[in-house]
Design a protein around this motif. Structure first.
Motif, PDB file in Angstrom:
ATOM      1  N   ARG B  54      35.708  46.348  43.491  1.00 53.02           N
ATOM      2  CA  ARG B  54      34.603  46.754  44.354  1.00 53.02           C
ATOM      3  C   ARG B  54      34.944  46.613  45.825  1.00 53.02           C
ATOM      4  O   ARG B  54      34.392  47.325  46.685  1.00 53.02           O
ATOM      5  CB  ARG B  54      33.360  45.917  44.039  1.00 53.02           C
ATOM      6  CG  ARG B  54      32.776  46.224  42.688  1.00 53.02           C
ATOM      7  CD  ARG B  54      32.266  47.659  42.607  1.00 53.02           C
ATOM      8  NE  ARG B  54      31.985  48.066  41.237  1.00 53.02           N
ATOM      9  CZ  ARG B  54      32.810  48.813  40.513  1.00 53.02           C
ATOM     10  NH1 ARG B  54      33.945  49.236  41.027  1.00 53.02           N
ATOM     11  NH2 ARG B  54      32.488  49.148  39.280  1.00 53.02           N
ATOM     12  N   GLU B  55      35.841  45.688  46.131  1.00 55.96           N
ATOM     13  CA  GLU B  55      36.163  45.450  47.530  1.00 55.96           C
ATOM     14  C   GLU B  55      37.583  44.900  47.604  1.00 55.96           C
ATOM     15  O   GLU B  55      38.034  44.180  46.727  1.00 55.96           O
ATOM     16  CB  GLU B  55      35.180  44.427  48.124  1.00 55.96           C
ATOM     17  CG  GLU B  55      35.280  44.247  49.620  1.00 55.96           C
ATOM     18  CD  GLU B  55      34.141  43.410  50.179  1.00 55.96           C
ATOM     19  OE1 GLU B  55      32.974  43.713  49.848  1.00 55.96           O
ATOM     20  OE2 GLU B  55      34.425  42.470  50.908  1.00 55.96           O
ATOM     21  N   THR B  64      35.827  49.337  50.390  1.00 56.67           N
ATOM     22  CA  THR B  64      34.881  49.170  49.289  1.00 56.67           C
ATOM     23  C   THR B  64      34.925  50.405  48.409  1.00 56.67           C
ATOM     24  O   THR B  64      35.296  51.490  48.862  1.00 56.67           O
ATOM     25  CB  THR B  64      33.450  48.967  49.803  1.00 56.67           C
ATOM     26  OG1 THR B  64      33.033  50.150  50.506  1.00 56.67           O
ATOM     27  CG2 THR B  64      33.354  47.755  50.719  1.00 56.67           C
ATOM     28  N   ASP B  66      32.494  52.267  45.333  1.00 60.45           N
ATOM     29  CA  ASP B  66      31.300  52.322  44.487  1.00 60.45           C
ATOM     30  C   ASP B  66      31.485  53.487  43.528  1.00 60.45           C
ATOM     31  O   ASP B  66      31.249  54.636  43.888  1.00 60.45           O
ATOM     32  CB  ASP B  66      30.050  52.503  45.358  1.00 60.45           C
ATOM     33  CG  ASP B  66      28.760  52.414  44.565  1.00 60.45           C
ATOM     34  OD1 ASP B  66      28.787  52.669  43.337  1.00 60.45           O
ATOM     35  OD2 ASP B  66      27.717  52.105  45.157  1.00 60.45           O
TER      36      ASP B  66
END
Lengths: 114, 113
Positions: B54-55, B64, B66
C-alpha cells in the motif's frame, strides 16, 4: 552499478535507409525490451524478448522492425526502410530473472530520419 | 488498455515544497513503477510497488498504491531544483514468462530555486 548501454547515442539517416540500434543489456538479465518515445510524447512499448525469441510485440512493431541477439551480450533493433515518423528516441531495457521485476533502461538512441 | 495516466500534466513548485503526482490505470497489475526522465535523457527507475503493498518509501520519495481505485501517487518531499524532470508511472504484469510495462503520459515537474 551495472547499466544498460546503447549505441549510437544519436543517428541521422535518410528516409528509406536501414538503421541498426545496438544495446548491451545488464549482464545476467534475461528479459530484454525496446521502447520508443516520439518527441514530446509518452514512452511506447515496442517488443519484449526472452529465451532468444520475441515474447510480445505491439502494433507499432510491424514487419519494418526486427530484433536480434547475435551473441551473448548484444541486443539489436533493426528498422528497415525508415520513414520520417520513425524519428524518436529508442530505449533498450532489461530485467533480471528474480522477483524484483524492475526494468532498467538505457540512455536511449536518438534517431532522426530526414 | 493497461495504461497509466498521470495528473497533473505539469506541476510548478518552489524549492522546499512537496510535489504530489497521481497515476491511474485501467486493468489488473502485479506492480507499478515510477521513473524519472530528465530532458532528452534516459529513464531512471525510482521505485517499484507491488500490488500487495500500500505504501513504500525511498529517501524523499513516498509512493502509495490503491488497487481498489486503480491509482497511485508519488510524493517528493522537500523538493530541490535538481528534481526538475518528467515523472512517469508504468504499470505491468511481469513474471517469469515475460510481461511488459505500459507508461503513462507523465507529469512535468518544475522546481524553482
Amino acid at each position: 552499478e551495472p547499466e544498460v548501454t546503447q549505441t549510437p547515442s544519436h543517428q541521422v539517416t535518410q528516409m528509406g535507409q536501414e538503421v541498426i540500434l545496438r544495446c548491451v543489456p545488464i549482464s545476467n538479465h534475461l528479459y530484454f525490451y525496446w521502447y520508443r518515445q516520439i518527441l514530446g510524447q509518452k514512452v511506447e512499448f515496442l517488443v519484449s524478448f526472452y529465451n532468444n525469441e520475441i515474447s510480445e510485440k505491439s502494433e507499432i512493431f510491424d514487419d519494418q522492425f526486427s530484433v536480434e541477439r547475435p551473441d551473448g551480450s548484444n541486443f539489436t533493433l533493426k528498422i528497415r526502410s525508415t520513414k520520417l515518423e520513425d524519428s524518436a528516441m529508442y530505449f533498450c531495457a532489461s530485467r533480471p530473472t528474480d522477483s524484483g521485476n524492475t526494468i532498467y533502461f538505457g540512455e536511449g538512441s536518438w534517431l532522426t530520419v530526414v | 488498455s493497461q495504461q497509466g495516466e498521470e495528473d497533473p500534466q505539469a506541476l510548478s513548485i518552489q524549492e522546499g515544497e512537496n510535489a504530489t503526482m497521481n497515476c491511474s490505470y485501467k486493468t489488473s497489475i502485479n506492480n507499478l513503477q515510477w521513473y524519472r526522465q530528465n530532458s532528452g535523457r534516459g529513464l531512471v527507475h525510482l521505485i517499484l510497488i507491488r500490488s500487495n503493498e500500500r505504501e513504500k518509501h525511498s529517501g524523499r520519495l513516498r509512493v502509495t498504491l490503491d488497487t481498489s481505485k486503480k491509482s497511485s501517487s508519488l510524493l517528493i518531499t522537500a523538493s530541490r531544483a535538481a528534481d526538475t524532470a518528467s515523472y512517469f508511472c508504468a504499470t505491468g504484469t511481469l513474471g517469469n514468462q515475460g510481461g511488459k510495462l505500459i507508461f503513462g503520459q507523465g507529469t512535468e515537474l518544475s522546481v524553482k530555486p
